[in-house]
Design a protein around this motif. Structure first.
Motif, PDB file in Angstrom:
ATOM      1  N   SER A  68     116.748 118.195  75.318  1.00 26.18           N
ATOM      2  CA  SER A  68     116.251 119.230  74.414  1.00 26.18           C
ATOM      3  C   SER A  68     117.255 119.492  73.295  1.00 26.18           C
ATOM      4  CB  SER A  68     115.984 120.522  75.184  1.00 26.18           C
ATOM      5  OG  SER A  68     117.186 121.000  75.750  1.00 26.18           O
ATOM      6  N   GLN A  69     116.823 120.260  72.340  1.00 24.49           N
ATOM      7  CA  GLN A  69     117.692 120.633  71.231  1.00 24.49           C
ATOM      8  C   GLN A  69     117.553 122.129  71.002  1.00 24.49           C
ATOM      9  OE1 GLN A  69     115.815 118.138  68.371  1.00 24.49           O
ATOM     10  NE2 GLN A  69     114.578 119.766  67.542  1.00 24.49           N
ATOM     11  N   ALA A  70     118.527 122.719  70.347  1.00 24.03           N
ATOM     12  CA  ALA A  70     118.461 124.136  70.022  1.00 24.03           C
ATOM     13  C   ALA A  70     117.387 124.356  68.967  1.00 24.03           C
ATOM     14  CB  ALA A  70     119.812 124.624  69.518  1.00 24.03           C
ATOM     15  N   HIS A 127     118.416 123.596  65.324  1.00 24.82           N
ATOM     16  CA  HIS A 127     118.868 122.265  64.900  1.00 24.82           C
ATOM     17  C   HIS A 127     118.038 121.683  63.753  1.00 24.82           C
ATOM     18  CE1 HIS A 127     121.401 121.277  68.714  1.00 24.82           C
ATOM     19  NE2 HIS A 127     122.014 122.103  67.891  1.00 24.82           N
ATOM     20  N   PRO A 128     116.703 121.782  63.765  1.00 25.91           N
ATOM     21  CA  PRO A 128     115.948 121.264  62.605  1.00 25.91           C
ATOM     22  C   PRO A 128     116.336 121.958  61.294  1.00 25.91           C
ATOM     23  CG  PRO A 128     114.479 121.587  64.458  1.00 25.91           C
ATOM     24  CD  PRO A 128     115.797 122.194  64.850  1.00 25.91           C
ATOM     25  N   GLU A 129     116.668 123.227  61.375  1.00 23.95           N
ATOM     26  CA  GLU A 129     117.095 123.956  60.176  1.00 23.95           C
ATOM     27  C   GLU A 129     118.441 123.424  59.677  1.00 23.95           C
ATOM     28  OE1 GLU A 129     118.098 128.552  58.906  1.00 23.95           O
ATOM     29  OE2 GLU A 129     116.973 128.185  60.735  1.00 23.95           O
ATOM     30  N   ILE A 130     119.337 123.103  60.598  1.00 25.81           N
ATOM     31  CA  ILE A 130     120.631 122.542  60.214  1.00 25.81           C
ATOM     32  C   ILE A 130     120.434 121.191  59.525  1.00 25.81           C
ATOM     33  CG2 ILE A 130     122.776 121.537  61.090  1.00 25.81           C
ATOM     34  CD1 ILE A 130     122.798 123.693  63.240  1.00 25.81           C
ATOM     35  N   GLU A 136     121.103 117.604  48.732  1.00 26.57           N
ATOM     36  CA  GLU A 136     122.263 116.976  48.105  1.00 26.57           C
ATOM     37  C   GLU A 136     122.917 117.901  47.087  1.00 26.57           C
ATOM     38  OE1 GLU A 136     121.578 113.045  46.668  1.00 26.57           O
ATOM     39  OE2 GLU A 136     120.355 112.533  48.402  1.00 26.57           O
ATOM     40  N   GLU A 137     124.222 117.746  46.957  1.00 28.46           N
ATOM     41  CA  GLU A 137     125.027 118.444  45.961  1.00 28.46           C
ATOM     42  C   GLU A 137     124.934 119.963  46.062  1.00 28.46           C
ATOM     43  OE1 GLU A 137     124.475 116.911  42.033  1.00 28.46           O
ATOM     44  OE2 GLU A 137     124.381 114.858  42.758  1.00 28.46           O
ATOM     45  N   GLN A 138     124.734 120.466  47.266  1.00 28.58           N
ATOM     46  CA  GLN A 138     124.723 121.908  47.464  1.00 28.58           C
ATOM     47  C   GLN A 138     125.489 122.217  48.748  1.00 28.58           C
ATOM     48  OE1 GLN A 138     120.830 123.626  47.528  1.00 28.58           O
ATOM     49  NE2 GLN A 138     121.571 125.678  47.911  1.00 28.58           N
ATOM     50  N   PRO A 139     126.651 122.867  48.629  1.00 25.79           N
ATOM     51  CA  PRO A 139     127.432 123.171  49.832  1.00 25.79           C
ATOM     52  C   PRO A 139     126.628 124.026  50.809  1.00 25.79           C
ATOM     53  CG  PRO A 139     128.677 123.657  47.833  1.00 25.79           C
ATOM     54  CD  PRO A 139     127.276 123.366  47.418  1.00 25.79           C
ATOM     55  N   GLN A 140     126.840 123.776  52.083  1.00 22.50           N
ATOM     56  CA  GLN A 140     126.122 124.506  53.129  1.00 22.50           C
ATOM     57  C   GLN A 140     127.111 125.166  54.084  1.00 22.50           C
ATOM     58  OE1 GLN A 140     122.703 124.639  53.136  1.00 22.50           O
ATOM     59  NE2 GLN A 140     122.818 123.443  51.246  1.00 22.50           N
ATOM     60  N   THR A 141     126.760 126.326  54.567  1.00 17.73           N
ATOM     61  CA  THR A 141     127.529 126.994  55.606  1.00 17.73           C
ATOM     62  C   THR A 141     126.639 127.079  56.829  1.00 17.73           C
ATOM     63  OG1 THR A 141     128.724 128.305  53.990  1.00 17.73           O
ATOM     64  CG2 THR A 141     128.748 129.096  56.260  1.00 17.73           C
ATOM     65  N   ILE A 142     127.126 126.548  57.932  1.00 14.68           N
ATOM     66  CA  ILE A 142     126.344 126.511  59.165  1.00 14.68           C
ATOM     67  C   ILE A 142     126.989 127.444  60.180  1.00 14.68           C
ATOM     68  CG2 ILE A 142     125.441 125.045  61.008  1.00 14.68           C
ATOM     69  CD1 ILE A 142     124.425 124.236  58.216  1.00 14.68           C
ATOM     70  N   THR A 143     126.208 128.357  60.716  1.00 21.41           N
ATOM     71  CA  THR A 143     126.698 129.239  61.777  1.00 21.41           C
ATOM     72  C   THR A 143     125.757 129.152  62.954  1.00 21.41           C
ATOM     73  OG1 THR A 143     125.491 131.152  60.934  1.00 21.41           O
ATOM     74  CG2 THR A 143     127.745 130.857  60.150  1.00 21.41           C
ATOM     75  N   GLY A 144     126.288 129.413  64.117  1.00 20.05           N
ATOM     76  CA  GLY A 144     125.481 129.388  65.332  1.00 20.05           C
ATOM     77  C   GLY A 144     126.362 129.743  66.507  1.00 20.05           C
ATOM     78  N   PRO A 145     125.782 129.877  67.669  1.00 16.32           N
ATOM     79  CA  PRO A 145     126.560 130.269  68.835  1.00 16.32           C
ATOM     80  C   PRO A 145     127.534 129.193  69.286  1.00 16.32           C
ATOM     81  CG  PRO A 145     124.347 129.672  69.501  1.00 16.32           C
ATOM     82  CD  PRO A 145     124.384 129.656  67.995  1.00 16.32           C
ATOM     83  N   ARG A 146     128.593 129.635  69.942  1.00 15.24           N
ATOM     84  CA  ARG A 146     129.576 128.710  70.504  1.00 15.24           C
ATOM     85  C   ARG A 146     128.874 127.795  71.507  1.00 15.24           C
ATOM     86  NH1 ARG A 146     135.381 128.939  71.539  1.00 15.24           N
ATOM     87  NH2 ARG A 146     135.350 130.680  70.116  1.00 15.24           N
ATOM     88  N   GLY A 147     129.172 126.498  71.436  1.00 13.98           N
ATOM     89  CA  GLY A 147     128.577 125.551  72.355  1.00 13.98           C
ATOM     90  C   GLY A 147     127.161 125.136  71.977  1.00 13.98           C
ATOM     91  N   GLY A 148     126.732 125.457  70.767  1.00 20.07           N
ATOM     92  CA  GLY A 148     125.376 125.163  70.339  1.00 20.07           C
ATOM     93  C   GLY A 148     125.201 123.798  69.687  1.00 20.07           C
ATOM     94  N   ALA A 149     126.206 122.946  69.722  1.00 15.63           N
ATOM     95  CA  ALA A 149     126.162 121.585  69.183  1.00 15.63           C
ATOM     96  C   ALA A 149     126.007 121.548  67.675  1.00 15.63           C
ATOM     97  CB  ALA A 149     125.069 120.769  69.863  1.00 15.63           C
TER      98      ALA A 149
END
Length: 104
Positions: A72-74, A77-80, A87-100
């Motif tokens: 399974s996946q969180a 994950h599809p949103e990430i 392209e050419e747009q910096p991203q900041t990814i946040t999520g719970p610890r251990g969420g891959a």
């Protein structure tokens, strides 16, 4: 580079006891088996490459299966994956610890 960082680079690798060595060796061999299972003469290669170029999760589960221990996946994950494909747009990814987050 700080002196502390230099010391870490110069430090000798930790000596493993026989049990730790066997565990590390088995983990390394598992990774090699996952990568080596494809051959250029594989009759499914074209299909696999096409699917992998269209679907990031198929690519990850096929070629990086040693990083995916559960089927399974969180839910985020599809949103990430979608955010990383902009392209050419910096991203900041946040999520719970251990969420891959790093695995994806």
């Amino acid at each position: 580079m700080s002196a502390n960082t230099l010391r870490q680079f110069r430090a000798r690798p930790k000596r493993l006891n026989p049990k730790e060595y066997e565990a590390a060796k088995d983990a390394y061999l598992k990774k090699l088996e996952a990568v080596a299972r494809f051959a250029d003469s594989d009759s499914n290669r074209e299909d696999r490459v096409r699917k992998g170029s269209e679907d990031a999760f198929y690519f990850a589960r096929t070629y990086l299966s040693h990083y995916f221990e559960t089927p399974s996946q969180a839910e985020y994950h599809p949103e990430i994956v979608a955010a990383c494909q902009i392209e050419e747009q910096p991203q900041t990814i946040t999520g719970p610890r251990g969420g891959a987050k790093s695995t994806i």
